[in-house]
Design an enzyme around this catalytic site. Structure first.
Site, short mmCIF file in Angstrom:
data_model
loop_
_atom_site.label_atom_id
_atom_site.label_comp_id
_atom_site.label_asym_id
_atom_site.label_seq_id
_atom_site.Cartn_x
_atom_site.Cartn_y
_atom_site.Cartn_z
N HIS A 240 -23.53 51.10 -6.35
CA HIS A 240 -24.92 50.91 -6.79
C HIS A 240 -25.59 52.22 -7.22
O HIS A 240 -26.40 52.23 -8.12
CB HIS A 240 -25.76 50.23 -5.69
CG HIS A 240 -25.99 51.10 -4.48
ND1 HIS A 240 -25.02 51.31 -3.53
CD2 HIS A 240 -27.08 51.82 -4.08
CE1 HIS A 240 -25.50 52.12 -2.60
NE2 HIS A 240 -26.73 52.44 -2.90
N ASP A 241 -25.25 53.34 -6.55
CA ASP A 241 -25.91 54.61 -6.84
C ASP A 241 -25.06 55.53 -7.69
O ASP A 241 -25.25 56.76 -7.68
CB ASP A 241 -26.26 55.33 -5.52
CG ASP A 241 -27.64 54.94 -5.02
OD1 ASP A 241 -28.46 54.46 -5.83
OD2 ASP A 241 -27.89 55.15 -3.82
N LYS A 244 -26.32 58.62 -9.43
CA LYS A 244 -26.72 59.86 -8.75
C LYS A 244 -25.82 61.04 -9.13
O LYS A 244 -26.20 62.19 -8.91
CB LYS A 244 -26.70 59.67 -7.23
CG LYS A 244 -27.93 58.92 -6.70
CD LYS A 244 -27.90 58.87 -5.19
CE LYS A 244 -29.09 58.10 -4.63
NZ LYS A 244 -28.95 57.92 -3.17
N HIS A 269 -31.75 57.91 -11.74
CA HIS A 269 -30.36 57.58 -11.38
C HIS A 269 -30.02 56.14 -11.77
O HIS A 269 -28.86 55.82 -12.00
CB HIS A 269 -30.07 57.86 -9.90
CG HIS A 269 -30.55 56.82 -8.92
ND1 HIS A 269 -31.84 56.77 -8.46
CD2 HIS A 269 -29.91 55.80 -8.31
CE1 HIS A 269 -31.97 55.77 -7.60
NE2 HIS A 269 -30.81 55.15 -7.49
N HIS A 302 -31.30 47.55 -8.35
CA HIS A 302 -31.33 47.68 -6.88
C HIS A 302 -32.59 48.37 -6.36
O HIS A 302 -32.82 48.38 -5.16
CB HIS A 302 -30.05 48.36 -6.34
CG HIS A 302 -29.94 49.83 -6.60
ND1 HIS A 302 -29.48 50.36 -7.79
CD2 HIS A 302 -30.23 50.90 -5.81
CE1 HIS A 302 -29.48 51.67 -7.72
NE2 HIS A 302 -29.94 52.03 -6.52
N HIS A 303 -33.41 48.94 -7.25
CA HIS A 303 -34.69 49.49 -6.79
C HIS A 303 -35.88 48.68 -7.29
O HIS A 303 -37.03 49.14 -7.19
CB HIS A 303 -34.84 50.95 -7.22
CG HIS A 303 -34.01 51.89 -6.39
ND1 HIS A 303 -34.25 52.12 -5.06
CD2 HIS A 303 -32.90 52.63 -6.71
CE1 HIS A 303 -33.35 52.98 -4.59
NE2 HIS A 303 -32.51 53.29 -5.57
N ASP A 331 -28.97 48.36 1.30
CA ASP A 331 -29.05 49.80 1.03
C ASP A 331 -30.18 50.44 1.84
O ASP A 331 -29.98 51.46 2.51
CB ASP A 331 -29.28 50.01 -0.47
CG ASP A 331 -29.35 51.47 -0.87
OD1 ASP A 331 -28.63 52.29 -0.26
OD2 ASP A 331 -30.10 51.80 -1.81
P1 C2E Z 1 -31.11 56.48 -0.50
O1 C2E Z 1 -31.13 57.56 0.52
O2 C2E Z 1 -29.81 55.70 -0.64
O3 C2E Z 1 -32.27 55.49 -0.12
C1 C2E Z 1 -32.35 54.21 -0.69
C2 C2E Z 1 -33.72 53.64 -0.43
O4 C2E Z 1 -33.93 53.49 0.97
C3 C2E Z 1 -34.87 54.47 -0.92
O5 C2E Z 1 -35.12 54.27 -2.29
C4 C2E Z 1 -36.00 53.92 -0.07
O6 C2E Z 1 -36.44 52.68 -0.57
C5 C2E Z 1 -35.33 53.68 1.25
N1 C2E Z 1 -35.49 54.84 2.14
C6 C2E Z 1 -34.63 55.84 2.38
N2 C2E Z 1 -35.13 56.71 3.26
C7 C2E Z 1 -36.36 56.26 3.60
C8 C2E Z 1 -37.39 56.72 4.50
O7 C2E Z 1 -37.27 57.76 5.17
N3 C2E Z 1 -38.54 55.97 4.58
C9 C2E Z 1 -38.69 54.83 3.86
N4 C2E Z 1 -39.85 54.14 3.98
N5 C2E Z 1 -37.75 54.37 3.00
C10 C2E Z 1 -36.61 55.07 2.88
P2 C2E Z 1 -35.97 55.38 -3.07
O8 C2E Z 1 -37.20 55.74 -2.31
O9 C2E Z 1 -36.19 54.87 -4.46
O10 C2E Z 1 -35.05 56.65 -3.12
C11 C2E Z 1 -33.91 56.70 -3.94
C12 C2E Z 1 -33.05 57.85 -3.55
O11 C2E Z 1 -33.80 59.04 -3.71
C13 C2E Z 1 -32.61 57.85 -2.08
O12 C2E Z 1 -31.47 57.05 -1.93
C14 C2E Z 1 -32.34 59.33 -1.85
O13 C2E Z 1 -31.09 59.72 -2.41
C15 C2E Z 1 -33.41 59.99 -2.72
N6 C2E Z 1 -34.60 60.35 -1.92
C16 C2E Z 1 -35.67 59.56 -1.71
N7 C2E Z 1 -36.60 60.23 -1.00
C17 C2E Z 1 -36.10 61.47 -0.77
C18 C2E Z 1 -36.57 62.66 -0.08
O14 C2E Z 1 -37.68 62.69 0.45
N8 C2E Z 1 -35.75 63.74 -0.05
C19 C2E Z 1 -34.54 63.73 -0.62
N9 C2E Z 1 -33.79 64.83 -0.54
N10 C2E Z 1 -34.03 62.65 -1.28
C20 C2E Z 1 -34.82 61.53 -1.35
FE FE Z 2 -30.43 53.93 -5.66
FE FE Z 3 -27.83 54.12 -1.25
#
Ligand code: C2E
Ligand code: FE
Ligand code: FE
Ligand code: SIN
Ligand code: SIN
Ligand code: SIN
Length: 391
Positions: A240-241, A244, A269, A302-303, A331
Site C-alpha cells: 500500500h505504501d 514512500k 506518496h 488507502h488514505h 494500516d
Molecule cells: P504510517 O506511519 O504508516 O501511518 C499510517 C496512518 O496511520 C497515518 O496516515 C495516520 O492516519 C495514522 N497514524 C500514524 N501514526 C499516528 C499517530 O501518532 N496519531 C494518529 N492520530 N494517527 C496516526 P497519515 O497521517 O496520512 O500519514 C502517512 C504517513 O506519513 C505515515 O504512515 C508516516 O510514514 C508519515 N507520518 C505521518 N505523520 C508523521 C510524523 O509526525 N512524523 C514522521 N516522521 N512521519 C509521519
Molecule cells: Fe500510506
Molecule cells: Fe503503513
C-alpha cells in the site's frame, strides 16, 4: 474472427476446417475464471459430469497453514474461508510427504478420525476425492482437490484423464503467485535502494497484511467476498505504501513530527505509488496478473476517509473501494499500536477507541468491527510478528 493471425485455411476447397471456438491465450482471466473454464471442459468436454468440485488450497510456509484459495463447484462451498494448520490434517501431510496424488473412494473412511476438512466435505454430500499435492521448485505450494458426490468416481482411467488438467491448473496458480512474488521483490529492491526505515520493512507489513485478511474474512459473509478476493487483499496489502520510496529520507526518516509543508510532500506518496504500479505493470509485463485493479485501489485510496476528509481525492463512503477501506483500518491500527520514531506504541484497546472515536466518521465501522471481532487473532499476530530489536 476477422483477423486470423495471417494464417489462411483452405475452407473453400475442403482440405481444412476451422473450429467455431477461437483459441486465444491473451485474455486476462482471474484464477477462478480459468478454473471454472477447465471444470466446465472436464464435465462437458471429457464427459466427467460426476466431478462436482475442484478447489485449490495454498500452503503458507511461514505459518504452516493451509488456506482455501479458489474453487469451482456447483453447490454452495463447504470450505469457504477455511484455514487450518497443516499439522492438524495428517492425511494431507501424508499426501505432501509422498508427493503423489491420492484417491479416496469413499470419504466416509475419514469418519474414524474426522478433520474439519473431511467432515465438511461429507456434510455437503461429497463422497470421493482425488487430491494432488502441488510443488513449486521442490517446495510445497498447495493442494488441488477434485471431489465427487459419487463414491468411487476416481477410477484409474478417470485419474489419468484428470492429471493433465491438474498440471494446467497447478501451473496457472503457480504463475499467478509468481507474478505477485515478482511485484513484492521489485518493491523490496526499490526499498533497499532508498533505505526505507526499518519499521516499514519489518513487522508492520506482516502484521497489517494479516489484519487486512482477518478483517476481510470477518466481512465476507455480509459482503459476499470469495476466498480469491481475500487472498489478493492479503497479498497486495503490504504494497500500500510503495510510493514512500519516492519520499526524501529527510522527511520519511524524520525522528519528530512533520511540519505542514513536510506533510504535504509526504501525502504525495499516494500519487507516486500509482505511478510506480503503472510503470511496473508496463515494464514487468504484468498485464496478465489478474486483479491488479485491487492493488491499484489499495494504493490509490488507502488514505481516503469515509467522511470525505481524506486524501488525495476526498472521496466519501462507498465511493472508496472496500479493499481500501479495509487496508486503511488495518494500516492505522498497526501504526497506532507500533512505536514510531515520533510516537510510542498504543494499546490495542486505545487504538480501537481512537478508530471508533469522536471523529469516528473517518473509518468504515464495518471494517473496524470486523477487525475488532478478531481480538484473539490480533494477539497471535502481534506475538508472532513482534518487532525484533534488529528490525
Ligand atoms: P504510517 O506511519 O504508516 O501511518 C499510517 C496512518 O496511520 C497515518 O496516515 C495516520 O492516519 C495514522 N497514524 C500514524 N501514526 C499516528 C499517530 O501518532 N496519531 C494518529 N492520530 N494517527 C496516526 P497519515 O497521517 O496520512 O500519514 C502517512 C504517513 O506519513 C505515515 O504512515 C508516516 O510514514 C508519515 N507520518 C505521518 N505523520 C508523521 C510524523 O509526525 N512524523 C514522521 N516522521 N512521519 C509521519
Ligand atoms: Fe500510506
Ligand atoms: Fe503503513
Ligand atoms: C478448498 O476447499 O480447498 C478450496 C475452496 C473452497 O471450497 O471453499
Ligand atoms: C482430508 O484429506 O482430510 C480430506 C479428503 C480430501 O480432501 O480429499
Ligand atoms: C468478490 O470476490 O466477491 C468481490 C471482488 C472481486 O472479485 O474482485
Amino acid at each position: 474472427m476477422a483477423d486470423n493471425g495471417g494464417l489462411t485455411g483452405n475452407i473453400e476447397n475442403g482440405k481444412a476446417r476451422f473450429l467455431s471456438d477461437p483459441f486465444e491465450m491473451d485474455d486476462v482471466q482471474s484464477p477462478v475464471q480459468r478454473l471454472i473454464g477447465i471444470h466446465d471442459e472436464i464435465r462437458h468436454g471429457l464427459g466427467l459430469a460426476d466431478v462436482t468440485r475442484i478447489a485449490i488450497a495454498l500452503y503458507d510456509a511461514k505459518t504452516h497453514r493451509l488456506k482455501t484459495f479458489i474453487r469451482s463447484g456447483l453447490k454452495e462451498s463447504p470450505l469457504d474461508h477455511y484455514t487450518a494448520s497443516l499439522d492438524d490434517i495428517p492425511s494431507l501431510v501424508e499426501v505432501a510427504r509422498q508427493k503423489r496424488p491420492r484417491v479416496v473412494d469413499d470419504l466416509e473412511v475419514f469418519k474414524a478420525s474426522p478433520t474439519v476438512h473431511s467432515t465438511r466435505l461429507i456434510k455437503h454430500g461429497f463422497r470421493s476425492s482425488l487430491t494432488v499435492p502441488i510443488f513449486d521448485h521442490g517446495n510445497l505450494f498447495g493442494f488441488l482437490f477434485f471431489n465427487s458426490d459419487t463414491p468411487g468416481c476416481f477410477s484409474q482411467v478417470v485419474v489419468h484423464q484428470l492429471l493433465p488438467y491438474a498440471r494446467t491448473i497447478a501451473l496457472f496458480a503457480i504463475n499467478e503467485m509468481q507474478s505477485i512474488r515478482m511485484l513484492h521483490a521489485a518493491v523490496k529492491t526499490a526499498r533497499e535502494i532508498t533505505h526505507l526505515r526499518d519499521d516499514e520493512t519489518g513487522g508492520h507489513l506482516d502484521r497489517m497484511a494479516r489484519y487486512s485478511r482477518l478483517t476481510a474474512m470477518n466481512l465476507a459473509p455480509k459482503y459476499g467476498f470469495d476466498d480469491e478476493f481475500i487472498e489478493y487483499i492479503y497479498q497486495f496489502a503490504p504494497l500500500h505504501d510503495i510510493g514512500k520510496v519516492g519520499i526524501p529520507d529527510a522527511i520519511l526518516l524524520k525522528p519528530g513530527r512533520l511540519t505542514e509543508s513536510e506533510f504535504a510532500i509526504m501525502r504525495e506518496h499516494v500519487d507516486k505509488g500509482i505511478t510506480i504500479i503503472d510503470a511496473m505493470r508496463r515494464d514487468f509485463n504484468l498485464d496478465n496478473l489478474s486483479h491488479l485493479q485491487i492493488l491499484r485501489n489499495i494504493v490509490a485510496f488507502h488514505h481516503e476517509a469515509i467522511d470525505g476528509s481524506g486524501y488525495p481525492k476526498g472521496l466519501k463512503g462507498d465511493d472508496i473501494p472496500i479493499e481500501a477501506r479495509i487496508i486503511s483500518v488495518a494500516d492505522v491500527f498497526d501504526a497506532l499500536t507500533s512505536a514510531r520514531p515520533y510516537k510510542h506504541a498504543w494499546t490495542s484497546e486505545a487504538a480501537f477507541e481512537f478508530l471508533h472515536g469522536a471523529k469516528g466518521s473517518r473509518f468504515d465501522h464495518d471494517c473496524i468491527n470486523a477487525l475488532e471481532a478478531g481480538m484473539n487473532e490480533i494477539k497471535d499476530i502481534q506475538a508472532q510478528f513482534a518487532e525484533s530489536p534488529l528490525g
